[in-house]
Design an enzyme around this catalytic site. Structure first.
Site, PDB file in Angstrom:
ATOM      1  N   HIS A  69      48.225  31.355 -15.958  1.00  0.00           N
ATOM      2  CA  HIS A  69      46.876  31.875 -15.676  1.00  0.00           C
ATOM      3  C   HIS A  69      46.851  33.285 -16.238  1.00  0.00           C
ATOM      4  O   HIS A  69      47.253  34.230 -15.571  1.00  0.00           O
ATOM      5  CB  HIS A  69      46.686  31.861 -14.150  1.00  0.00           C
ATOM      6  CG  HIS A  69      45.350  32.337 -13.688  1.00  0.00           C
ATOM      7  ND1 HIS A  69      44.438  31.519 -13.075  1.00  0.00           N
ATOM      8  CD2 HIS A  69      44.768  33.566 -13.718  1.00  0.00           C
ATOM      9  CE1 HIS A  69      43.353  32.212 -12.743  1.00  0.00           C
ATOM     10  NE2 HIS A  69      43.535  33.446 -13.118  1.00  0.00           N
ATOM     11  N   HIS A 124      45.232  36.702 -17.840  1.00  0.00           N
ATOM     12  CA  HIS A 124      44.052  37.541 -17.983  1.00  0.00           C
ATOM     13  C   HIS A 124      44.124  38.267 -19.312  1.00  0.00           C
ATOM     14  O   HIS A 124      45.206  38.569 -19.826  1.00  0.00           O
ATOM     15  CB  HIS A 124      43.954  38.514 -16.807  1.00  0.00           C
ATOM     16  CG  HIS A 124      43.330  37.880 -15.596  1.00  0.00           C
ATOM     17  ND1 HIS A 124      42.411  38.507 -14.790  1.00  0.00           N
ATOM     18  CD2 HIS A 124      43.476  36.641 -15.069  1.00  0.00           C
ATOM     19  CE1 HIS A 124      42.029  37.693 -13.821  1.00  0.00           C
ATOM     20  NE2 HIS A 124      42.664  36.556 -13.955  1.00  0.00           N
ATOM     21  N   ARG A 159      35.025  30.120  -9.727  1.00  0.00           N
ATOM     22  CA  ARG A 159      35.663  30.846  -8.612  1.00  0.00           C
ATOM     23  C   ARG A 159      36.225  32.199  -9.085  1.00  0.00           C
ATOM     24  O   ARG A 159      35.659  33.245  -8.793  1.00  0.00           O
ATOM     25  CB  ARG A 159      36.755  29.958  -7.988  1.00  0.00           C
ATOM     26  CG  ARG A 159      37.159  30.350  -6.564  1.00  0.00           C
ATOM     27  CD  ARG A 159      38.186  31.448  -6.478  1.00  0.00           C
ATOM     28  NE  ARG A 159      39.343  31.212  -7.285  1.00  0.00           N
ATOM     29  CZ  ARG A 159      40.220  32.158  -7.642  1.00  0.00           C
ATOM     30  NH1 ARG A 159      40.073  33.403  -7.228  1.00  0.00           N
ATOM     31  NH2 ARG A 159      41.251  31.857  -8.409  1.00  0.00           N
ATOM     32  N   ASP A 160      37.317  32.192  -9.826  1.00  0.00           N
ATOM     33  CA  ASP A 160      37.942  33.432 -10.276  1.00  0.00           C
ATOM     34  C   ASP A 160      36.982  34.255 -11.135  1.00  0.00           C
ATOM     35  O   ASP A 160      36.921  35.477 -11.044  1.00  0.00           O
ATOM     36  CB  ASP A 160      39.223  33.113 -11.063  1.00  0.00           C
ATOM     37  CG  ASP A 160      40.122  34.332 -11.254  1.00  0.00           C
ATOM     38  OD1 ASP A 160      41.119  34.237 -11.997  1.00  0.00           O
ATOM     39  OD2 ASP A 160      39.826  35.396 -10.668  1.00  0.00           O
ATOM     40  N   CYS A 189      37.978  42.999 -14.310  1.00  0.00           N
ATOM     41  CA  CYS A 189      39.265  43.255 -13.678  1.00  0.00           C
ATOM     42  C   CYS A 189      39.031  44.341 -12.636  1.00  0.00           C
ATOM     43  O   CYS A 189      38.621  45.452 -13.000  1.00  0.00           O
ATOM     44  CB  CYS A 189      40.282  43.705 -14.711  1.00  0.00           C
ATOM     45  SG  CYS A 189      41.884  44.110 -13.986  1.00  0.00           S
ATOM     46  N   ASN A 234      39.438  37.027 -17.245  1.00  0.00           N
ATOM     47  CA  ASN A 234      40.118  35.792 -17.614  1.00  0.00           C
ATOM     48  C   ASN A 234      40.045  35.521 -19.118  1.00  0.00           C
ATOM     49  O   ASN A 234      39.149  35.992 -19.812  1.00  0.00           O
ATOM     50  CB  ASN A 234      39.448  34.615 -16.903  1.00  0.00           C
ATOM     51  CG  ASN A 234      39.803  34.565 -15.443  1.00  0.00           C
ATOM     52  OD1 ASN A 234      40.884  34.134 -15.082  1.00  0.00           O
ATOM     53  ND2 ASN A 234      38.910  35.029 -14.588  1.00  0.00           N
TER      54      ASN A 234
END
Lengths: 325, 370
Positions: free
Chosen positions: B278, B280, B86-87, B311, B320
């Site tokens: 979470h 990055h 997803r991300d 990003c 990520n």
């Protein structure tokens, strides 16, 4: 898959000690960190493309202007072994020597030391290892023989009032021997320190270490050598460098080696990255409120310059994020 | 076997090495070895050399350095929430075909990961990559013991998700007013209203809801974000019924100090067991920040296989933190994750080929032949 996950030992530890570790460890971070920039030597040494002498000199001058206080300029090693460093004398003579900045050079033996002094070196570095096999493969002698060589250099350096920095390779693992015991690292470090090295840089040469291993190794070494005389030199081969460096800072180490743009690959893992990028290190230290004296913008410029000269992309994430494509 | 990276081929003997070398066998039997256990299995298939155990496979020695240490005070088990599908994919330019997405998720399901964020029930107009959300949700094999949350930005998305078989959902808040307005076109207050509808409906149907707080360590528009603001938003999401709050350093600007300050504030209001981080890796700080979070007691970490995703706020930057690199660190720290690193690397290799990009995982870069 099941067999593999079961193989990992379970660590039954309490959460209570965690908070004590966390709050006290953060508060115990050093207020200042000295960054030893090894890009022109360790970085370039592991780059395939040969960089011309004028470009090397320009890189070092740019790094001097970025506020770094220690810049490892070159290596007085035989060009047969390290072609990139063939121009060691010209580089050392050609760079601007800013006041307040030291420019150590590697000297693997007495011959190299003498050539370095003739070229104007005021500080040298010697390279030991915590692994017998690595020593044999890397410098073609046993650990005991290597200490004899170093002793000769240290004695000569003492007579000439030249400081000597010691390196210990493979402190968190060796590509030939595998696991390296913290006790072995402590033994080698103590030896170099007692022989006269003012500072010992502990290198995770193949970047296999993780924060717990770093902590165990430093705990053992710090029982023999004062923290103020220690530095860490982390490679980012497995992406662990900054986390390992953070652990070292929490343990009281305040000298960190790094390489602009994360220059250098890893001769033991094809395609892998090399040194911790100075830009990323500075970013973290600044975020932590730790003084480095480094101007990040100028550092980024130096990184950009050398990457263009090498025709490669930077390995620094900070540089990647701030560069406008 | 043709497409299996040569390093992984060597790893297939790992099981054999485990059986042959008794010290690993001892720990399998449950007898803890208090001393450091190290297994040298080196994935550096560079040249033949002798290492601790002479295993010769096709002319080169395969080894992985697998140390564990006694770093005390860390959680016993860390749950990894895999957000690659997803991300990660959401921020990749190349649109991945539905069947590839499904294959990717199925592979991840076999790695030991217990939570895999599958897709986002958002309008295709905003996120074209997620246009096939229903097909993906219906198409994946739902392995027992693995959860497959999906993003649901509003009630409409929620109902679609449930109709497609979703059994867990996530809502995405932000600690920045500007980010909220630009990202989901409403204020924080308005967004909380929408999320409350979704979370209430979810709870009514016994569907767990996870809450995300973006910009927890900085905002691309507002810059500094106060820990108090993060706490306020997290508390809202938690009290409306989210079982877990994932605190996201959306643009990767955080450093261990700002991570610590933010967590200290949030932990005063929300139980540790309900928090996740979470991070990055835009500025290379992710693992250092995660280590800090672990030291503070956090034991749920989001990551994306291969470090998928760029990003959108920093062109050319990475996204990520890579699941492989995270697992490597956690394994080295002696923490249980239940995840098989090799299988994750294989899944990473698969998706990178599909997206035609090189992996962002350093572990993968070091392990596979260039």
């Amino acid at each position: 898959m099941a067999a593999m996950t079961k193989a990992l030992p379970r660590r039954l530890v309490g959460l209570a000690s965690l908070r004590a570790v966390s709050t006290s460890s953060m508060d115990a971070l050093p207020k200042r960190v000295k960054i030893v920039e090894v890009g022109p030597r360790d970085g370039l040494q592991n780059e395939k493309n040969i960089v011309s002498t004028p470009l090397k000199i320009k890189l070092i001058d740019m790094l001097s202007e970025a506020g770094l206080s220690v810049i490892e300029a070159t290596s007085f090693v035989s060009p047969k072994w390290v072609p990139q460093m063939a121009d060691h004398a010209e580089v050392l003579k050609g760079i601007q020597k800013f006041p307040g900045i030291t420019y150590p050079v590697l000297t693997p033996n007495l011959k190299g030391f003498e050539a370095a002094v003739a070229a104007g070196a005021k500080e040298v570095a010697i390279f030991g290892a915590a692994s017998e096999l690595f020593t044999k493969k890397n410098i073609n002698c046993s650990m005991e023989e290597s200490f004899q060589r170093f002793d000769a250099i240290l004695k000569a350096a003492q007579s000439a009032n030249i400081s000597v920095r010691g390196y210990v390779s493979c402190v968190l693992g060796c590509p030939y021997e595998g696991k390296i015991s913290p006790a072995k690292v402590a033994e080698v470090t103590k030896k170099l320190y007692s022989m006269g090295c003012y500072e010992i840089s502990l290198g995770d040469t193949i970047g296999v270490g993780t924060p717990g291993i770093m902590k165990d190794m430093l705990s053992a070494v710090m029982q023999e050598v004062p923290p103020a005389a220690l530095a860490v030199h982390c490679h980012d081969t497995y992406g662990q460098a900054l986390a390992n460096t953070l652990m070292a800072l929490q343990m009281g180490v305040s000298v960190v080696d790094s390489s602009v743009a994360g220059l250098g690959g890893c001769p033991y893992a094809q395609g892998a990255s090399g040194n911790l990028a100075t830009e990323d290190l500075v970013y973290m230290l600044e975020g932590l409120g730790i003084h480095t004296g480094v101007n990040l913008q100028k550092l980024l410029e130096a990184g950009n310059f050398i990457c263009q000269a090498l025709n490669r992309k930077t390995s620094s994430k900070v540089a990647q994020a701030t560069c406008k494509l | 076997m043709g497409n299996v990276p040569s390093a992984v081929k060597h790893c297939l003997s790992y099981q054999q090495l485990l059986r042959e070398h008794l010290w690993i066998g001892d720990s399998v039997a449950g007898a803890l070895d208090p001393a450091q256990i190290s297994v040298l299995i080196n994935l550096h298939c560079f040249q033949p050399y002798v290492c601790g155990f002479s295993v010769s496979l096709a002319g080169s020695v395969a080894c992985i350095h697998w140390e564990t240490s006694q770093l005390s005070g860390l959680p016993e088990f860390v749950k990894i929430v895999e957000v690659g599908p997803r991300d990660g994919l959401q921020n990749e330019k190349v649109i991945v075909p539905t069947d590839i997405k499904i294959e990717f998720i199925n592979r991840l399901s076999q790695t030991g990961l217990s939570v895999i964020e599958v897709t986002s029930f958002v309008s295709p107009r905003w996120v074209p990559q997620m246009a096939d959300h229903t097909e993906v949700m219906k198409g994946i094999h739902q392995y027992p013991g693995v959860r497959y949350p999906v993003l649901t930005p509003n009630l409409q998305g929620f109902h679609r998700a449930v109709a497609a078989g979703a059994t867990e959902i996530s809502v995405f808040g932000a600690a920045s007013e500007s980010f909220s307005k630009k990202n989901i076109n409403c204020s924080i207050e308005e967004s909380m209203g929408k999320f409350e509808e979704v979370v209430k409906s979810a709870r009514h149907m016994n569907i767990p809801a996870r809450g995300y707080v973006s910009c927890a360590l900085g905002c691309p528009y507002e810059g500094i974000i106060t820990p108090q603001k993060v706490t306020e938003v997290s508390k809202r999401l938690y009290s409306m019924g989210c079982y877990e709050i994932s605190l996201g350093d959306t643009i990767g600007v955080g450093t261990p100090g700002s991570m610590k300050r933010m967590l200290e504030s949030v932990m005063k209001e929300i139980p540790l067991g309900a928090l996740a981080v979470h991070c990055h890796d835009t500025y290379g700080q992710a693992l250092a920040n995660i280590l800090t979070a672990l030291q503070m007691g956090i034991n749920v970490v989001d990551s994306a296989v291969s470090g998928l995703g760029g990003c959108p706020y920093a062109k050319g930057a990475s996204g990520n933190v890579a699941t492989e690199d995270l697992i490597y660190m956690l394994n080295g720290l002696g923490l249980n994750t239940g995840v098989n690193l090799y299988k994750v690397m294989e899944a990473g290799d698969f998706i990178c080929k599909a997206v035609n990009k090189t992996t962002n995982s350093k572990v993968a870069q070091a392990s596979f032949r260039a």
